[in-house]
Write an enzyme that holds these catalytic residues in place. Structure first.
Site, short mmCIF file in Angstrom:
data_model
loop_
_atom_site.label_atom_id
_atom_site.label_comp_id
_atom_site.label_asym_id
_atom_site.label_seq_id
_atom_site.Cartn_x
_atom_site.Cartn_y
_atom_site.Cartn_z
CG ASP A 68 -2.17 -0.80 1.06
OD1 ASP A 68 -2.31 -1.45 0.00
OD2 ASP A 68 -3.02 -0.79 1.97
CG HIS A 118 -1.67 2.17 5.76
ND1 HIS A 118 -3.03 2.14 5.85
CD2 HIS A 118 -1.34 1.41 4.67
CE1 HIS A 118 -3.53 1.41 4.86
NE2 HIS A 118 -2.51 0.95 4.13
CB CYS A 168 -5.25 8.35 5.16
SG CYS A 168 -4.40 7.85 6.62
#
Ligand code: ARG
Length: 345
Positions: free
Chosen positions: A176, A226, A332
């Site tokens: 990611d 993340h 984000c």
């Protein structure tokens, strides 16, 4: 020299153009139980059912807060673009959201790189981004779209080499984009429950010819996914870090951070409502730096506001708690498309 429309290689030079996510039709991502248990808070595990939308009221308010955030940015003179609205609740296989664009896309110089997601609920997410990819390609950017999702959706979970206790193996490239933070010629990244070693190699391939090097740091968090609630660079030489997710010693190993000042983030206030369905309260750190003197922070994060002021950074307070429920905050939900690097070294 003609100006590149896509050109963003760090997290703090003056922001000129940005993508802000859209929250409409967001659903709890349906993933195998073992993935859910390794990434999101235990009290909401059972919500991760196929095609289960987040509560209507939360999504409606998250949409409003995202629109307001987009307006704040526009009023600062920044060009804002939004993904296409996709109905994630009615796709043939369960989807998640187009609000967390930082997970999906990273920009390095004039390149837009789409993540080879590990989550199957993100397999259709490109539908929301394709128009933007075409738009930027037409403006001269290079777009590296994700490789086609593998037919065997379980390949990442079967036997194979694992890094530490993380849930995914190394059977295909997966990352990611939010597992990486950009500092010009160095990108700091982490292996996590959604990023594996071949994912890092895939990113390095997309970066070939840019002179950008990827350096990995170890997270202390066994649920790591993340890195943007772990380290937040504020400007050249200054970053805040999350003392529960990373040690100063680990940061000191990174050559690019030699001589930097590391400030521990203030502990977030616990909160019952709106719920953190997908993350911890450490989203406090997930701010968007506008330029070396200003940053967007959540309206109620007083301690963080004070800390920024102490370091000569003006906090711009924007309400965003309903967006938090969907999994992220200002960092984000954005992708920097262009920052003005002309004044930096
Ligand atoms: N895993 C982090 C935490 O729970 C949140 C990271 C959110 N980042 C994102 N890009 N969605 O503290």
């Amino acid at each position: 020299m003609t100006e590149q429309v896509v050109n963003a290689s760090n997290e703090w030079d003056p922001l000129q153009e940005v993508i802000v996510g859209v929250a409409d039709h967001s659903c709890f991502p349906f993933e195998p139980r073992i993935v859910v248990e390794n990434t999101v808070p235990a009290r909401y595990w059972d919500e991760h059912r196929p095609h289960n939308p987040f509560p209507e009221e939360i999504v409606a308010k998250a949409c409003e807060q995202l629109d307001n955030f987009a307006k704040v940015l526009t009023d600062l003179g920044i060009t804002v673009r939004r993904p296409k609205v996709v109905d994630f609740s009615s796709l043939e296989t369960p989807g998640y959201t187009a609000s967390m664009v930082r997970d999906a896309i990273t920009v390095a110089q004039d390149r837009i790189i789409e993540a080879p997601y590990s989550w199957r609920s993100r397999n259709h997410e490109s539908l929301a981004y394709e128009d933007l990819f075409k738009h930027y390609e037409a403006q001269g950017a290079k777009v590296y779209r994700r490789p086609p999702p593998p037919a065997d959706v379980d390949a990442l979970l079967g036997p194979g080499e694992r890094h530490r206790e993380y849930v995914i193996n190394d059977n295909r490239p997966a990352f990611d984009a939010a597992d990486f933070i950009r500092l010009d010629k160095t990108i700091i990244g982490q292996l996590s429950n959604t990023t594996n070693r071949s994912g890092v190699k895939h990113l390095e391939k997309c970066l070939e010819g840019t002179g950008i090097e990827v350096v990995l740091v170890e997270s202390l968090d066994s649920h790591a996914f993340h890195i943007d609630a772990t380290i937040t660079p504020l400007r050249e030489g200054l970053l805040i870090y999350n003392p529960t997710y990373i040690t100063v010693e680990e940061l000191q190993k990174v050559e690019r951070l030699k001589g930097w000042k590391f400030i521990p983030a203030p502990f977030p206030k616990p909160r019952e409502y709106p719920p953190f369905f997908m993350s911890s309260a450490w989203l406090i750190m997930n701010i968007l730096v506008i330029d070396p003197k200003r940053a967007i922070i959540e309206a109620e994060d007083d301690h963080l506001a004070d800390l920024l002021l102490e370091h000569g950074i003006t906090p711009i307070r924007v309400p965003f708690q309903y967006v938090h429920s969907l999994g992220g905050s200002f960092h984000c939900t954005t992708v920097d498309i262009r920052r003005d690097h002309s004044t930096s070294a």
